[in-house]
Design a protein around this motif. Structure first.
Motif, PDB file in Angstrom:
ATOM      1  N   VAL A  25     -25.193 -12.269  27.542  1.00 16.00           N
ATOM      2  CA  VAL A  25     -24.150 -10.839  28.047  1.00 16.00           C
ATOM      3  C   VAL A  25     -24.407  -9.853  28.716  1.00 16.00           C
ATOM      4  CG1 VAL A  25     -22.130 -10.037  27.282  1.00 16.00           C
ATOM      5  CG2 VAL A  25     -22.171 -12.755  26.720  1.00 16.00           C
ATOM      6  N   PRO A  26     -25.294  -9.720  28.039  1.00 22.28           N
ATOM      7  CA  PRO A  26     -25.732  -7.541  28.004  1.00 22.28           C
ATOM      8  C   PRO A  26     -26.449  -7.548  29.633  1.00 22.28           C
ATOM      9  CG  PRO A  26     -26.144  -8.739  25.991  1.00 22.28           C
ATOM     10  CD  PRO A  26     -25.377 -10.185  26.567  1.00 22.28           C
ATOM     11  N   VAL A  74     -24.646  -6.512  36.784  1.00 27.65           N
ATOM     12  CA  VAL A  74     -23.364  -5.904  37.298  1.00 27.65           C
ATOM     13  C   VAL A  74     -23.135  -4.651  37.771  1.00 27.65           C
ATOM     14  CG1 VAL A  74     -21.235  -5.978  37.256  1.00 27.65           C
ATOM     15  CG2 VAL A  74     -22.134  -8.227  36.886  1.00 27.65           C
ATOM     16  N   TYR A  75     -23.779  -3.636  36.183  1.00 28.46           N
ATOM     17  CA  TYR A  75     -23.202  -2.408  36.918  1.00 28.46           C
ATOM     18  C   TYR A  75     -24.439  -1.614  37.455  1.00 28.46           C
ATOM     19  CZ  TYR A  75     -23.415   2.891  35.765  1.00 28.46           C
ATOM     20  OH  TYR A  75     -23.247   4.247  35.560  1.00 28.46           O
ATOM     21  N   LYS A 108     -25.259   1.769  41.842  1.00 29.76           N
ATOM     22  CA  LYS A 108     -26.070   1.968  42.568  1.00 29.76           C
ATOM     23  C   LYS A 108     -27.285   2.479  41.394  1.00 29.76           C
ATOM     24  CE  LYS A 108     -24.959   1.033  46.455  1.00 29.76           C
ATOM     25  NZ  LYS A 108     -23.394   0.030  46.749  1.00 29.76           N
ATOM     26  N   GLU A 109     -26.769   2.562  40.726  1.00 28.85           N
ATOM     27  CA  GLU A 109     -27.170   3.236  38.782  1.00 28.85           C
ATOM     28  C   GLU A 109     -29.034   2.276  39.317  1.00 28.85           C
ATOM     29  OE1 GLU A 109     -28.773   6.494  37.378  1.00 28.85           O
ATOM     30  OE2 GLU A 109     -26.566   6.031  37.593  1.00 28.85           O
ATOM     31  N   ALA A 144     -24.909   4.947  31.852  1.00 27.90           N
ATOM     32  CA  ALA A 144     -26.001   3.458  31.496  1.00 27.90           C
ATOM     33  C   ALA A 144     -27.152   3.691  30.943  1.00 27.90           C
ATOM     34  CB  ALA A 144     -27.070   4.259  33.304  1.00 27.90           C
ATOM     35  N   TYR A 145     -27.940   4.902  30.252  1.00 27.37           N
ATOM     36  CA  TYR A 145     -28.577   4.866  29.182  1.00 27.37           C
ATOM     37  C   TYR A 145     -27.543   4.226  27.677  1.00 27.37           C
ATOM     38  CZ  TYR A 145     -30.779   7.345  25.067  1.00 27.37           C
ATOM     39  OH  TYR A 145     -31.583   6.894  23.886  1.00 27.37           O
ATOM     40  N   GLY A 146     -26.311   4.348  28.105  1.00 33.71           N
ATOM     41  CA  GLY A 146     -25.716   4.327  26.516  1.00 33.71           C
ATOM     42  C   GLY A 146     -25.321   2.626  26.760  1.00 33.71           C
TER      43      GLY A 146
END
Length: 270
Positions: free
Chosen positions: A21-22, A28-29, A34-35, A115-117
């Motif tokens: 899952v992670p 997907v994120y 596009k990070e 994104a960091y979180g």
């Protein structure tokens, strides 16, 4: 289904969920937003360095090294919970601060905080649920093979303080039920929401003049971990109520940080 068989299935499923899952969420994120993957990776590595390595140093002297200090802390569940929570808050939020201030200093897009979180919160899921599940699967394998008692005997000779905890593992595994899985997943979900929210706060503190938001993040983190600590030490015995509080708290911090420092602000600069 016997106790060990059910426990084995429980940890197999939990381990799979904890890794699949992670990874799926991050993939997907990254595709949608596009990070840069390095932002997520920075969150994960910062958690490992600050929460698992650096935080372990004062924990050893305060809680593990024999002496009057560790005796006093370990002897009071409230003190133990508060000290552990403060250490977690200080080290993890300082890690975020260092990452945003120096490692990710050139990334002023506010999505950097999200994104960091995700990296910080999801690697914690992998380590706390995933790696721990694999560890317990190894214990179950040893128990079924009749080799676990030998491990306890070795621990008694090398690390007597750990032998008692190891000896209690077979009995605790017999109590594991598949019905307990949603509780573990829900609790981690609340924690991930919190970590993303805290990342919003610290990113905002670093990129703006609102430096007071950084200590606020430390306090909010400590309060969350005090709740968790009181559950681990047995002060709070109803785990369903505890996990519900943790999830609500994590969501509240996430939503508060989202609306106050993320949604209603443009990409911020120093």
């Amino acid at each position: 289904m016997t106790g060990l068989s059910e426990a084995s299935l429980y940890f197999q499923i939990l381990a799979a969920i904890s890794f699949i899952v992670p990874i799926a969420i991050v993939a997907v994120y990254l595709v949608i937003k596009k990070e840069k993957f390095t932002t997520v990776l920075t969150g994960a590595l910062t958690f490992i360095v600050f929460a698992m390595i650096l935080e372990a140093i004062p924990k050893y002297f305060l809680m593990q090294k024999p002496g009057a200090v560790s005796t006093a802390i370990l002897g009071n569940p409230w003190v133990l919970s508060i000290v552990g929570a403060l250490l977690a808050g200080i080290f993890e939020e300082t890690g975020r601060f260092v990452a945003f201030k120096y490692i990710l200093k050139n990334r002023t897009n506010k999505s950097t905080a999200l994104a960091y979180g995700l990296g910080h919160g999801l690697v914690e899921v992998m380590l706390i649920l995933g790696v721990t599940s694999i560890q317990y699967l190894a214990y179950i394998s040893l128990i079924k093979a009749g080799q676990f008692d030998a491990i306890v005997e070795q621990a008694a000779a090398l690390a007597p303080s750990q032998a008692e905890a190891l000896a209690a593992i077979p009995a605790s595994l017999e109590t594991i039920k598949l019905s307990m899985m949603p509780l573990a997943i829900i609790e981690r979900t609340g924690a991930v929401f919190f970590h993303v929210g805290a990342s919003f706060l610290v990113f905002y503190a670093v990129r703006t003049s609102k430096k007071w938001v950084f200590p606020l993040a430390i306090i909010l983190h400590a309060l969350l971990d005090i709740l968790a600590g009181l559950g681990q030490t047995g002060v709070i015995t109803n785990m369903y109520v505890l996990e519900a509080i943790i999830v609500i708290y994590g969501l509240a911090v996430f939503l508060g940080a989202y609306f106050c420092t993320y949604k209603n602000s443009e990409d911020v600069n120093k």
